[in-house]
Design a protein around this motif. Structure first.
Motif, short mmCIF file in Angstrom:
data_model
loop_
_atom_site.label_atom_id
_atom_site.label_comp_id
_atom_site.label_asym_id
_atom_site.label_seq_id
_atom_site.Cartn_x
_atom_site.Cartn_y
_atom_site.Cartn_z
N LYS A 1 0.84 -1.20 0.00
CA LYS A 1 0.00 0.00 0.00
C LYS A 1 0.88 1.25 0.00
N ILE A 2 1.94 1.23 0.79
CA ILE A 2 2.83 2.39 0.85
C ILE A 2 3.49 2.61 -0.51
N GLU A 3 3.94 1.53 -1.11
CA GLU A 3 4.61 1.68 -2.41
C GLU A 3 3.65 2.17 -3.49
N ALA A 4 2.41 1.68 -3.45
CA ALA A 4 1.40 2.15 -4.40
C ALA A 4 1.13 3.65 -4.18
N PHE A 5 1.10 4.06 -2.92
CA PHE A 5 0.89 5.47 -2.57
C PHE A 5 2.03 6.33 -3.12
N LEU A 6 3.27 5.83 -2.96
CA LEU A 6 4.44 6.58 -3.43
C LEU A 6 4.48 6.66 -4.96
N THR A 7 4.08 5.59 -5.60
CA THR A 7 4.06 5.59 -7.07
C THR A 7 3.04 6.60 -7.58
N GLN A 8 1.88 6.60 -6.93
CA GLN A 8 0.80 7.47 -7.37
C GLN A 8 1.08 8.94 -7.08
N HIS A 9 1.80 9.22 -6.00
CA HIS A 9 2.03 10.60 -5.59
C HIS A 9 3.52 10.92 -5.56
N SER A 10 4.20 10.70 -6.65
CA SER A 10 5.66 10.87 -6.65
C SER A 10 6.09 12.29 -7.02
N ALA A 11 5.18 13.06 -7.61
CA ALA A 11 5.59 14.35 -8.18
C ALA A 11 5.55 15.50 -7.18
N ARG A 12 4.66 15.43 -6.18
CA ARG A 12 4.46 16.56 -5.29
C ARG A 12 4.62 16.12 -3.84
N PRO A 13 4.91 17.09 -2.94
CA PRO A 13 5.07 16.72 -1.54
C PRO A 13 3.81 16.06 -0.96
N VAL A 14 4.02 15.14 -0.04
CA VAL A 14 2.91 14.49 0.64
C VAL A 14 3.02 14.78 2.14
N LEU A 15 1.94 14.46 2.84
CA LEU A 15 1.88 14.68 4.28
C LEU A 15 1.81 13.33 4.99
N LEU A 16 2.66 13.17 5.98
CA LEU A 16 2.59 11.96 6.81
C LEU A 16 2.15 12.38 8.20
N PHE A 17 1.32 11.54 8.82
CA PHE A 17 0.87 11.84 10.17
C PHE A 17 0.86 10.58 11.01
N GLY A 18 1.32 10.69 12.25
CA GLY A 18 1.24 9.53 13.13
C GLY A 18 1.63 9.87 14.55
N PHE A 19 1.31 8.97 15.47
CA PHE A 19 1.76 9.14 16.84
C PHE A 19 3.26 8.82 16.89
N THR A 20 3.98 9.59 17.69
CA THR A 20 5.43 9.50 17.72
C THR A 20 5.92 8.05 17.91
N PHE A 21 5.37 7.37 18.92
CA PHE A 21 5.89 6.02 19.19
C PHE A 21 5.45 5.02 18.12
N VAL A 22 4.30 5.29 17.49
CA VAL A 22 3.85 4.39 16.41
C VAL A 22 4.78 4.55 15.20
N VAL A 23 5.10 5.80 14.87
CA VAL A 23 6.03 6.06 13.77
C VAL A 23 7.37 5.37 14.04
N TRP A 24 7.83 5.49 15.27
CA TRP A 24 9.14 4.94 15.60
C TRP A 24 9.11 3.41 15.64
N GLN A 25 8.19 2.89 16.46
CA GLN A 25 8.20 1.47 16.76
C GLN A 25 7.68 0.60 15.62
N TYR A 26 6.65 1.07 14.94
CA TYR A 26 6.00 0.22 13.94
C TYR A 26 6.41 0.53 12.51
N LEU A 27 7.03 1.71 12.29
CA LEU A 27 7.50 1.99 10.94
C LEU A 27 9.04 1.99 10.88
#
Ligand SMILES: [Zn+2]
Length: 361
Positions: free
Chosen positions: A177-203
């Motif tokens: 899903k992430i790779e499909a998202f990146l392929t589809q939106h490769s030309a312009r900046p995107v926004l990422l959002f998440g809880f700090t520990f979720v971003v760290w621990q799970y990504l």
């Protein structure tokens, strides 16, 4: 609530009011709010008049009474009839403890959304970017009783489009899903959002363990919040977090924010100079952990947060369980006015119990 039009200017331009003018205006507004809450919420009035009978004599913001934030775990504190409650927020709190319950009526929910919108767009602009949410895809399945993460994702999702969840319901990374998202939106900046520990621990940790990195488009941004407690336990510094985001995701713009379910909408966002900014309709005061007297700039103590936004519950002045320091007033190089602060983490449990029990209001 009375006189909501007066909030409009500060809601629209949350960082345009100099500190001195703001402190005066906010004092009058919060004093009035305190009176209204005391009329509308009997348990609040009882605490107020029993524990702080002279509060009406307060002449400055730091003399106004507060509630310990933990009280929302122990009592149902609402100042509108049940029929007017449109949403209940639950803050997760510490693992194993009872969650806080916050009751929102339509007016409060609307003010919170508008406030949040004006803060966030001040940092990321008005254009809605494609948005990757670093959390589990079924997080918002029960919208009536949202947890803190759900409430944050719901609130922030209005600033993006083409919302995509990076994690499966079991919190594993959905690489396809992430790779499909990146392929589809490769030309312009995107926004990422998440809880700090979720971003760290799970990504980030999982990606590092698998030796994988991702390249988000230039100019992409990450907004993250929810506190540093779990990262501090793992001895992860803010600098290391940012550096890892840069190398593993290719993202240079990272904004931490400080906020809580008890005061949704009055978040303090981190600017490019690493300071958290207090918006015009809110305030942060740092208090000595023992005496609870306000501390001067630079000294570390317990953070009190004040906000004009809550109308349906007495959450306009709360003593948090976090420690930090005021960094300045009207002096951040980014040009935003008002107070800036730094949040260092949680107060140790023993001290916390002491201050919640002995100084309830
Ligand atoms: Zn700044």
């Amino acid at each position: 609530m009375a006189d909501m039009d007066a909030h409009d200017a500060t809601l629209t331009a949350p960082f345009a009011e100099p500190q001195a003018a703001k402190a005066q205006r906010l004092f009058s507004a919060l004093r009035l709010l305190n009176q209204e809450q005391a009329k509308a919420c009997a348990p609040y009035a009882n605490m107020l008049y029993t524990l702080h009978p002279t509060w009406q004599e307060a002449r400055t913001l730091d003399a106004l009474p507060w509630l310990p934030v933990g009280l929302f775990k122990r009592a149902k504190l609402a100042s509108v009839p049940d029929a007017e409650i449109v949403r209940e927020l639950r803050s997760s709190g510490t693992t194993g403890s009872t969650p806080s319950r916050i009751f929102l009526d339509r007016g409060t929910a609307t003010r919170q959304s508008r406030a949040l919108a004006n803060i966030v767009t001040d940092f990321i602009g008005r254009e809605r970017m494609p948005m990757l949410i670093i959390d589990q895809s079924d997080l918002l399945n029960n919208k009536m009783a949202l947890g803190a993460r759900g409430a944050a994702v719901l609130g922030f999702s209005t600033f993006g489009r083409a919302h995509t969840y990076a994690l499966r319901p079991d919190m594993s990374i959905d690489w396809e899903k992430i790779e499909a998202f990146l392929t589809q939106h490769s030309a312009r900046p995107v926004l990422l959002f998440g809880f700090t520990f979720v971003v760290w621990q799970y990504l980030l940790e999982v990606a590092a363990a698998k030796g994988r990195s991702l390249q988000f488009p230039k100019g992409s941004r990450l907004i993250h919040g929810g506190g540093w407690k779990r990262l501090a336990e793992r001895k992860i510094s803010k600098e290391h977090f940012k550096q890892t985001i840069r190398t593993a995701l290719g993202i240079d713009f990272v904004h931490d924010y400080y906020g809580m379910a008890e005061q949704v909408g009055s978040i303090f966002m981190e600017c490019e100079h690493g300071r958290l900014h207090v918006p015009a309709y809110a305030e942060a005061i740092v208090r000595d952990p023992l005496t609870l007297h306000p501390l001067p700039q630079g000294q570390v103590g317990i953070i009190q947060v004040l906000s004009e936004l809550p109308g349906s519950y007495p959450g306009h002045s709360l003593l948090t369980e976090d420690i930090g320091a005021i960094l300045g007033e009207d002096d951040c190089p980014c040009g935003r006015l008002g107070r800036t602060l730094r949040v260092d983490g949680r107060l140790p449990r023993a001290e916390l119990r002491g201050c919640s029990d002995t100084r309830a209001v």
